[in-house]
Every structure is written in structure tokens, then in C-alpha cells.
Design a protein around this motif. Structure first.
Motif, mmCIF file in Angstrom:
data_model
loop_
_atom_site.group_PDB
_atom_site.id
_atom_site.type_symbol
_atom_site.label_atom_id
_atom_site.label_comp_id
_atom_site.label_asym_id
_atom_site.label_seq_id
_atom_site.Cartn_x
_atom_site.Cartn_y
_atom_site.Cartn_z
ATOM 1 N N LYS A 1 77.560 79.513 70.413
ATOM 2 C CA LYS A 1 76.645 79.423 71.552
ATOM 3 C C LYS A 1 75.882 78.096 71.562
ATOM 4 O O LYS A 1 74.651 78.047 71.686
ATOM 5 C CB LYS A 1 75.681 80.611 71.571
ATOM 6 N N ILE A 2 76.642 77.012 71.428
ATOM 7 C CA ILE A 2 76.058 75.674 71.489
ATOM 8 C C ILE A 2 75.625 75.388 72.928
ATOM 9 O O ILE A 2 76.374 75.616 73.875
ATOM 10 C CB ILE A 2 77.085 74.612 71.029
ATOM 11 N N ASP A 3 74.404 74.902 73.092
ATOM 12 C CA ASP A 3 73.887 74.557 74.424
ATOM 13 C C ASP A 3 74.094 73.085 74.768
ATOM 14 O O ASP A 3 74.211 72.726 75.935
ATOM 15 C CB ASP A 3 72.387 74.859 74.495
ATOM 16 N N LEU A 4 74.103 72.248 73.726
ATOM 17 C CA LEU A 4 74.233 70.804 73.937
ATOM 18 C C LEU A 4 75.172 70.258 72.864
ATOM 19 O O LEU A 4 74.847 70.267 71.682
ATOM 20 C CB LEU A 4 72.867 70.122 73.859
ATOM 21 N N LEU A 5 76.347 69.812 73.289
ATOM 22 C CA LEU A 5 77.370 69.286 72.382
ATOM 23 C C LEU A 5 77.422 67.780 72.533
ATOM 24 O O LEU A 5 77.697 67.259 73.618
ATOM 25 C CB LEU A 5 78.731 69.904 72.710
ATOM 26 N N LEU A 6 77.171 67.071 71.433
ATOM 27 C CA LEU A 6 77.147 65.614 71.430
ATOM 28 C C LEU A 6 78.277 65.123 70.527
ATOM 29 O O LEU A 6 78.309 65.434 69.336
ATOM 30 C CB LEU A 6 75.798 65.106 70.912
ATOM 31 N N LEU A 7 79.197 64.361 71.099
ATOM 32 C CA LEU A 7 80.397 63.946 70.385
ATOM 33 C C LEU A 7 80.434 62.426 70.220
ATOM 34 O O LEU A 7 80.023 61.684 71.121
ATOM 35 C CB LEU A 7 81.641 64.418 71.131
ATOM 36 N N SER A 8 80.979 61.975 69.097
ATOM 37 C CA SER A 8 81.013 60.541 68.815
ATOM 38 C C SER A 8 82.161 59.824 69.506
ATOM 39 O O SER A 8 82.171 58.599 69.577
ATOM 40 C CB SER A 8 81.109 60.307 67.298
ATOM 41 N N SER A 9 83.134 60.572 70.003
ATOM 42 C CA SER A 9 84.305 59.988 70.664
ATOM 43 C C SER A 9 84.209 60.126 72.174
ATOM 44 O O SER A 9 83.942 61.214 72.697
ATOM 45 C CB SER A 9 85.580 60.679 70.166
ATOM 46 N N TYR A 10 84.474 59.037 72.882
ATOM 47 C CA TYR A 10 84.451 59.075 74.349
ATOM 48 C C TYR A 10 85.563 59.975 74.890
ATOM 49 O O TYR A 10 85.340 60.765 75.813
ATOM 50 C CB TYR A 10 84.606 57.666 74.921
ATOM 51 N N GLN A 11 86.766 59.863 74.323
ATOM 52 C CA GLN A 11 87.889 60.672 74.810
ATOM 53 C C GLN A 11 87.651 62.163 74.566
ATOM 54 O O GLN A 11 87.951 62.993 75.425
ATOM 55 C CB GLN A 11 89.183 60.232 74.126
ATOM 56 N N ALA A 12 87.100 62.497 73.394
ATOM 57 C CA ALA A 12 86.790 63.902 73.116
ATOM 58 C C ALA A 12 85.717 64.401 74.078
ATOM 59 O O ALA A 12 85.798 65.523 74.594
ATOM 60 C CB ALA A 12 86.331 64.060 71.677
ATOM 61 N N THR A 13 84.717 63.568 74.347
ATOM 62 C CA THR A 13 83.655 63.941 75.284
ATOM 63 C C THR A 13 84.233 64.217 76.667
ATOM 64 O O THR A 13 83.909 65.228 77.308
ATOM 65 C CB THR A 13 82.602 62.824 75.378
ATOM 66 N N ALA A 14 85.095 63.326 77.138
ATOM 67 C CA ALA A 14 85.706 63.499 78.459
ATOM 68 C C ALA A 14 86.513 64.794 78.517
ATOM 69 O O ALA A 14 86.492 65.505 79.533
ATOM 70 C CB ALA A 14 86.600 62.303 78.784
ATOM 71 N N HIS A 15 87.204 65.122 77.435
ATOM 72 C CA HIS A 15 87.994 66.360 77.401
ATOM 73 C C HIS A 15 87.094 67.588 77.496
ATOM 74 O O HIS A 15 87.345 68.489 78.314
ATOM 75 C CB HIS A 15 88.815 66.421 76.107
ATOM 76 N N PHE A 16 86.038 67.619 76.694
ATOM 77 C CA PHE A 16 85.182 68.812 76.651
ATOM 78 C C PHE A 16 84.317 68.945 77.897
ATOM 79 O O PHE A 16 83.914 70.055 78.251
ATOM 80 C CB PHE A 16 84.327 68.806 75.380
ATOM 81 N N GLN A 17 84.045 67.844 78.578
ATOM 82 C CA GLN A 17 83.295 67.927 79.827
ATOM 83 C C GLN A 17 84.091 68.622 80.931
ATOM 84 O O GLN A 17 83.515 69.147 81.876
ATOM 85 C CB GLN A 17 82.875 66.521 80.274
ATOM 86 N N LYS A 18 85.405 68.629 80.795
ATOM 87 C CA LYS A 18 86.265 69.268 81.807
ATOM 88 C C LYS A 18 86.447 70.763 81.570
ATOM 89 O O LYS A 18 86.962 71.462 82.437
ATOM 90 C CB LYS A 18 87.633 68.589 81.815
ATOM 91 N N LEU A 19 86.041 71.237 80.382
ATOM 92 C CA LEU A 19 86.261 72.641 80.042
ATOM 93 C C LEU A 19 85.163 73.534 80.609
ATOM 94 O O LEU A 19 84.063 73.072 80.912
ATOM 95 C CB LEU A 19 86.307 72.797 78.517
ATOM 96 N N ASN A 20 85.461 74.797 80.683
ATOM 97 C CA ASN A 20 84.468 75.785 81.084
ATOM 98 C C ASN A 20 83.762 76.288 79.828
ATOM 99 O O ASN A 20 84.223 77.213 79.164
ATOM 100 C CB ASN A 20 85.135 76.937 81.822
ATOM 101 N N LEU A 21 82.657 75.656 79.503
ATOM 102 C CA LEU A 21 81.899 76.003 78.293
ATOM 103 C C LEU A 21 80.593 76.725 78.635
ATOM 104 O O LEU A 21 79.624 76.656 77.873
ATOM 105 C CB LEU A 21 81.605 74.740 77.479
ATOM 106 N N GLY A 22 80.576 77.398 79.746
ATOM 107 C CA GLY A 22 79.371 78.119 80.145
ATOM 108 C C GLY A 22 78.236 77.168 80.448
ATOM 109 O O GLY A 22 78.387 76.220 81.229
ATOM 110 N N ASN A 23 77.105 77.376 79.802
ATOM 111 C CA ASN A 23 75.923 76.536 80.036
ATOM 112 C C ASN A 23 75.866 75.325 79.115
ATOM 113 O O ASN A 23 74.897 74.578 79.126
ATOM 114 C CB ASN A 23 74.651 77.370 79.841
ATOM 115 N N CYS A 24 76.885 75.140 78.296
ATOM 116 C CA CYS A 24 76.880 74.022 77.343
ATOM 117 C C CYS A 24 77.128 72.695 78.054
ATOM 118 O O CYS A 24 78.088 72.546 78.809
ATOM 119 C CB CYS A 24 77.948 74.248 76.272
ATOM 120 N N LYS A 25 76.247 71.725 77.800
ATOM 121 C CA LYS A 25 76.401 70.375 78.322
ATOM 122 C C LYS A 25 77.008 69.489 77.231
ATOM 123 O O LYS A 25 76.731 69.671 76.048
ATOM 124 C CB LYS A 25 75.058 69.796 78.758
#
Length: 337
Positions: free
Chosen positions: A120-144
Motif C-alpha cells: 500500500k505504497i502511496d508515493l513511489l520514488l524511483l531512481s530510473s527514468y524508464q522505470a518511472t515512466a513504466h510505473f506511471q502508466k500502471l493502475n496503482l490505485g492512489n499511488c503516485k
């Protein structure tokens, strides 16, 4: 308000040492509230499951405990590591559950997605730009999801004058065997002091997570070795170990460490470099004449002094741990309001 849960993991590998050092810096320079997680005793696999299990059992009780603001964990995107090293705080009813982490590679995307949902992560901060772009496209509920690149404590690194450095070429940690094989004989022939981590099918620090027979056994040995090196070889993980990284090509701390030590970096730049730099900080390999390229750098260092100094200033101004702290604070504030 941010509460950082500090890891208590025996310093048994370089990546854990870097994580502990980052947490040390945050404790003394962030203004965050600090809480200690449990000591993850050995055998590690047992302690991870032990604390994860207790967290699951106590979940109904922990959810009644309120922590105002954000609860933050740094590093290690593995479910049992996350739940164990943050026990009991990640199980409480906090306003914002935050994970900043590195080592999110393409083959691990599904596993990390499950971790985010299950924890139940609410805010996911990733060090990789490509990984960030991938996870931003997913349906992660309220997680930013946001991009927060890796940083270092630049003051922990040293540098010598070029003429005082005894190691001509340094390859540390994971290496790319293809490049190693095209330069090793030529370096020996031309009396170039080439130092590298031994690698074989059964001895590869990137694959086997080795703790013994390390090129630099301690952090002090490592920083001294970098300071004593003229040229440092750096390739993205997607090049050296594509089976582990997939297509994720990110700026890992090896580049920053070499910059802070004023080494000439030879190899290849990660794909996201154009989003972070307005120039290429890496001298790209000349595959037609790789040994001659190394000899030219060693013979004419003045031609590379500008980029070395530019890299040094860049890492000080934009890739210091304080930059990550400031970015995390801004993102937490925006998501709390």
C-alpha cells in the motif's frame, strides 16, 4: 513531516553500505524524524520472514496506531526486505507511505508492482527514468510515481593530482567482459596499469552478490582506489548484464563516484543522460582502436581536463544527497496537501 525508518542491516555488501551511508547523511542533514527498524540478524532469510510475519500478524493492531505525515523507506525493492526493515512503522496508519528505491529493472517490474500494491505504497520514488515512466502508466490505485535520481555524498570522495595517480585504468564492481577482453592484452603490452574485479561464470559480483574476494574490501579502500585512478570504465547495467536489467539504462552511482573522484570516464552513457546533462560526461569507447584511445588519454590528459572538471562541478551541484532530500521533501509536501 517525514519519518525515516533507518535500516539495521549488517554491512555485508557494497550496496548495503551505500544505503546505510545515505541514511546516515539523511539523519544528520534532513531534519526528518528518525526511527530505527529492527536488526535483521543472520541468517538473513530467516529474519526477513520473521519480521514480515510479525508485521502481518499485528496488522489489525498496527493500523490503529496513527503516525502523522509521511513514513519513508529508502532502497531495497523486495517485499520481505521492505516489511522487515521498516517494522512496525510501515504497518501503521500514516498519512503517506513512501518508498524511494534504486535497482528496479525491467525483469523485476511485475514483482515490484506487486510489492507496491501489497505494501500500500502511496508515493513511489524511483531512481530510473524508464522505470518511472513504466510505473506511471500502471493502475496503482492512489499511488503516485515520480523520478528521483541516485545521488552520493560528494564529500566522501577524494581526488589526487593526475601525475600522482598510480592506477591507469580502473574497472570496479560489475564489468563488461567484451570490453575487458579487447583491452587487457594491449594494456599489459604497453605497461598500462589496468586494475579490475576478477570475473568468471561462478564469480560475478552483479550476478552472485559476492561478499568475498572483492576488489576493494572496504569503503575506504574503494574511495582511495578511485582517487588513485586516472581512467574509470563505466557501462550501463543493460550493457554489462542485459538479462538482469532488460532495457532499463539508468545513471547509477558508479558514474557519480568516478566524477567526484575526478576520473576520466570511458565507456558508454546511459540513455537517460540527456535528461540530466546538457553534454555527454562519458568518453565513448573507440571500438576500432580501444587501446590506442586509452593511451591517448594517458598521454594527453590536458585534452580531457575540461570535461573532468565539468563532471566534478556537475556532481557537486546536482547529484549530492542534499538534492535528493530536497526533492523528496517537495514531493511529500505536494502529496500530503
Amino acid at each position: 513531516m517525514v519519518t525515516l525508518i533507518r535500516s539495521q542491516i549488517p554491512k555485508s555488501s557494497p550496496d548495503i553500505s551505500h544505503l546505510i551511508a545515505f541514511e546516515d547523511y539523511c539523519q544528520h542533514n534532513s531534519g526528518w524524524t528518525i526511527k530505527q527498524g529492527p536488526v535483521l540478524f543472520n541468517p538473513r532469510s530467516f529474519s526477513l520472514r520473521f519480521f514480515s510475519g510479525i508485521q502481518a500478524l499485528l496488522k489489525p493492531i498496527l493500523r490503529r496506531v496513527k503516525i502523522k505525515g509521511a513514513v519513508l523507506s529508502l532502497g531495497l525493492p523486495y517485499y520481505h526486505y521492505l516489511t522487515a526493515k521498516t517494522f512496525p512503522y510501515f504497518g501503521t496508519d500514516c498519512d503517506l507511505r513512501v518508498l524511494w528505491t534504486y535497482d528496479v529493472w525491467a525483469p523485476d517490474f511485475d514483482r515490484v508492482e506487486q510489492l507496491v500494491n501489497k505494501s500500500k505504497i502511496d508515493l513511489l520514488l524511483l531512481s530510473s527514468y524508464q522505470a518511472t515512466a513504466h510505473f506511471q502508466k500502471l493502475n496503482l490505485g492512489n499511488c503516485k510515481v515520480h523520478w528521483v535520481p541516485e545521488t552520493i555524498d560528494v564529500h566522501a570522495y577524494q581526488h589526487k593530482e593526475w601525475s600522482e595517480r598510480s592506477i591507469h585504468v580502473l574497472s570496479f564492481g560489475r564489468s563488461w567482459q567484451q570490453y575487458h577482453e579487447v583491452i587487457v592484452d594491449g594494456c599489459h603490452e604497453h605497461h598500462i596499469n589496468y586494475q579490475y574485479q576478477e570475473r568468471s561464470a561462478t564469480h560475478d559480483v552483479a550476478v552472485h552478490g559476492l561478499k568475498k574476494k572483492l576488489q576493494f574490501p572496504t569503503t575506504a579502500d574503494f574511495t582511495a582506489g578511485l582517487a588513485d585512478s586516472k581512467i574509470c570504465i563505466c557501462f550501463p547495467r543493460c550493457v554489462t548484464h542485459p538479462a538482469l536489467a532488460g532495457e532499463v539504462s539508468t545513471l547509477t552511482i558508479r558514474y557519480l563516484q568516478a566524477m567526484a573522484s575526478k576520473c576520466v570516464i570511458i565507456g558508454a552513457a546511459p540513455k537517460e543522460i540527456t535528461r540530466l546533462f546538457d553534454y555527454n560526461p562519458v568518453i565513448e569507447v573507440d571500438w576500432e582502436k580501444p587501446v590506442e584511445q586509452i593511451r591517448h588519454i594517458l598521454d594527453y590528459p590536458e585534452e580531457y581536463s575540461t570535461i573532468v572538471e565539468k563532471n566534478y562541478q556537475m556532481v557537486h551541484q546536482h547529484f549530492h544527497h542534499q538534492q535528493a532530500i530536497n526533492q523528496i521533501n517537495e514531493l511529500v509536501k505536494a502529496n500530503l496537501t
